[in-house]
Design an enzyme around this catalytic site. Structure first.
Site, mmCIF file in Angstrom:
data_model
loop_
_atom_site.group_PDB
_atom_site.id
_atom_site.type_symbol
_atom_site.label_atom_id
_atom_site.label_comp_id
_atom_site.label_asym_id
_atom_site.label_seq_id
_atom_site.Cartn_x
_atom_site.Cartn_y
_atom_site.Cartn_z
ATOM 1 N N ASP A 258 -0.834 4.872 -6.518
ATOM 2 C CA ASP A 258 0.560 4.701 -6.124
ATOM 3 C C ASP A 258 1.414 5.882 -6.567
ATOM 4 O OD1 ASP A 258 0.873 1.731 -5.040
ATOM 5 O OD2 ASP A 258 -0.691 1.841 -6.548
ATOM 6 N N ARG B 131 10.882 -0.609 -3.930
ATOM 7 C CA ARG B 131 9.817 -0.793 -4.932
ATOM 8 C C ARG B 131 9.804 0.460 -5.819
ATOM 9 N NH1 ARG B 131 4.046 -2.900 -3.007
ATOM 10 N NH2 ARG B 131 3.867 -3.380 -5.228
ATOM 11 N N GLY C 92 0.875 -1.176 0.000
ATOM 12 C CA GLY C 92 0.000 0.000 0.000
ATOM 13 C C GLY C 92 0.905 1.216 0.000
ATOM 14 N N ALA C 93 0.602 2.166 -0.879
ATOM 15 C CA ALA C 93 1.517 3.293 -1.076
ATOM 16 C C ALA C 93 1.848 4.012 0.241
ATOM 17 C CB ALA C 93 0.901 4.262 -2.088
ATOM 18 N N ASN D 299 -1.886 2.952 -10.674
ATOM 19 C CA ASN D 299 -2.475 2.184 -9.570
ATOM 20 C C ASN D 299 -2.426 0.713 -9.972
ATOM 21 O OD1 ASN D 299 -3.800 2.204 -6.952
ATOM 22 N ND2 ASN D 299 -5.613 1.489 -8.016
ATOM 23 N N LYS D 300 -2.880 -0.127 -9.072
ATOM 24 C CA LYS D 300 -2.791 -1.580 -9.272
ATOM 25 C C LYS D 300 -3.269 -2.003 -10.658
ATOM 26 C CE LYS D 300 -1.328 -3.813 -6.989
ATOM 27 N NZ LYS D 300 0.119 -4.075 -7.172
ATOM 28 N N GLN E 139 -5.277 -8.687 -3.392
ATOM 29 C CA GLN E 139 -5.422 -7.751 -2.255
ATOM 30 C C GLN E 139 -6.887 -7.416 -1.981
ATOM 31 O OE1 GLN E 139 -3.156 -7.409 -4.724
ATOM 32 N NE2 GLN E 139 -1.413 -6.158 -4.141
HETATM 33 P P1 RI2 Z 1 -2.976 3.791 -0.923
HETATM 34 C C1 RI2 Z 1 -1.515 -0.894 -3.842
HETATM 35 O O1 RI2 Z 1 -0.383 -1.498 -4.363
HETATM 36 C C2 RI2 Z 1 -2.523 -0.606 -4.902
HETATM 37 O O2 RI2 Z 1 -2.065 -0.091 -6.085
HETATM 38 C C3 RI2 Z 1 -3.461 0.264 -4.125
HETATM 39 O O3 RI2 Z 1 -4.380 0.954 -4.856
HETATM 40 C C4 RI2 Z 1 -2.487 1.091 -3.345
HETATM 41 O O4 RI2 Z 1 -1.319 0.280 -3.136
HETATM 42 C C5 RI2 Z 1 -3.067 1.488 -2.069
HETATM 43 O O5 RI2 Z 1 -2.285 2.447 -1.450
HETATM 44 P P2 RI2 Z 1 0.376 -2.715 -3.637
HETATM 45 O O6 RI2 Z 1 1.329 -2.047 -2.660
HETATM 46 O O7 RI2 Z 1 -3.586 4.464 -2.115
HETATM 47 O O8 RI2 Z 1 -0.618 -3.615 -2.982
HETATM 48 O O9 RI2 Z 1 -4.060 3.415 0.035
HETATM 49 O O10 RI2 Z 1 1.114 -3.380 -4.773
HETATM 50 O O11 RI2 Z 1 -1.857 4.545 -0.264
#
Ligand code: RI2
Length: 355
Positions: free
Chosen positions: A238, A87, A50-51, A248-249, A197
């Protein structure tokens, strides 16, 4: 700073403890991180993700480096750059390390200043996420009024709840606020292959909060939108460029396309620390993480006896390609929900509100 809605905290010895997100929802494991190298590993193997939270762990990782290397600022900086590159896509990681190094550079008391700054970054996220929740929930209420809805259907992708940014998330913050305001919400939760996720983490959070939701296979959203079963979409981010393109994802772009085709409002929620003012064209300028193809081939879960484990789902010898993120162009985004208010995904609007 330990709390139910914080996936990371400092223990009494000053070590960092984190909820290991690789094992949720079936197992609860806590990991102790005592060095900067362990923080780097926890970010890259997605023990934490999560970012927002990887930014928090990066900041705490720099504090752990200060504990390891004392006043040796050059050594701390060298090691911190390894955390910074653990990352590539989420910009909060780089932002947090740079902010920590800036403080350390000016400090006469490296350890205590580093610890205070890392804690401050986490505490600020609590306020950011609370405000994002309020701004986003006002939009939910407006859409409900306009469409005369008794219950609103919101689609989300991946996990952008309190596991991703303390302590109520980005995309899920407006949904938690809606629950607090007594609004009737149903959430369509994209499973979010390959790491699931949505199916693993978002569903776990929403179940715990008592919020009505349904997990759907990743390819379902377009169909639901064609049948008027989605009133709005909200995702996290992200990295967002100064021109409003959103990384984003993987899969977010396809949802935004379907939303655009069906006039479904598509919002992205983010703290200002997710903006990358250096870049404009996200397709050309954002580094998209490639992860191990094992994540495509192998899934985690529990068997019929409740025993956790891994399962290969693809033929031995088949090739996989694991793109972690995609970029949604600004033109497909209805608005950016931030702690500074609702911003149009457009260079001029972003500059006006933030600079
Ligand atoms: P916040 C996640 O990536 C997703 O892209 C998700 O939308 C984002 O992080 C959420 O982070 P990963 O780390 O926007 O699971 O809540 O690959 O900061």
């Amino acid at each position: 700073m330990q709390g139910k809605y914080r996936p990371i905290w400092l223990n009494d010895n000053g070590d960092l403890e984190v909820l290991d997100q690789r094992y949720l929802p079936h197992e609860t494991k806590i990991r102790k991180l005592t060095t900067g190298a362990e923080a780097t590993e926890a970010i890259s193997n997605m023990t934490v993700r999560g970012a927002g939270v990887i930014g928090n762990v990066a900041a705490m990782g720099v504090y752990l480096l200060a504990r390891e290397f004392g006043d040796d600022k050059a050594r701390i900086k060298d090691e911190a750059l390894k955390i910074r590159s653990s990352r590539p896509t989420a910009v909060n990681l780089m932002w947090a390390v740079d902010r920590m190094l800036d403080i350390i550079e000016k400090s006469d008391n490296v350890l205590s200043d580093a610890k205070a700054e890392a804690i401050a970054i986490c505490d600020e996220d609590v306020k950011r996420s609370e405000t994002i929740g309020k701004v986003g929930c006002d939009i939910i209420e407006k859409i409900m009024q306009e469409k005369n809805l008794k219950k609103i259907n919101i689609l989300t992708h991946c996990n952008a709840g309190w596991l991703a940014i303390i302590d109520s998330g980005t995309a899920l913050a407006p949904i938690y606020e809606a629950k607090r305001r007594g609004i009737d919400v149903h959430v369509w939760v994209d499973e979010t292959r390959p790491r699931n996720q949505g199916a693993n983490l978002t569903s776990w959070e929403l179940l715990d909060a008592g919020i009505d939701h349904t997990i759907i296979a990743d390819n379902t959203g377009g169909h639901l939108m064609q049948h008027n079963m989605v009133d709005m979409a909200i995702t996290g981010a992200d990295r967002v460029t100064r021109c409003g393109d959103v990384a984003n994802k993987i899969g977010t772009y396809l949802k935004a396309l379907a939303a655009n085709d069906n006039s479904v409002p598509f919002y992205v929620a983010l703290p200002l620390s997710t903006f990358d003012f250096e870049s404009c064209n996200g397709m050309k300028e954002i580094d998209i993480e490639m992860r191990s193809e094992d994540e495509i081939h192998i899934m985690r879960g529990i068997d019929s006896e409740g025993k956790p484990g891994e399962l290969r789902i693809t033929p031995e010898g088949a090739k996989g390609a694991n793109y972690g993120f995609d970029v949604t162009p600004a033109r497909l985004i209805t608005g950016l929900i931030t702690e500074a208010g609702l911003i149009e995904a457009d260079e001029k609007a972003i500059k006006e509100l933030i600079c």
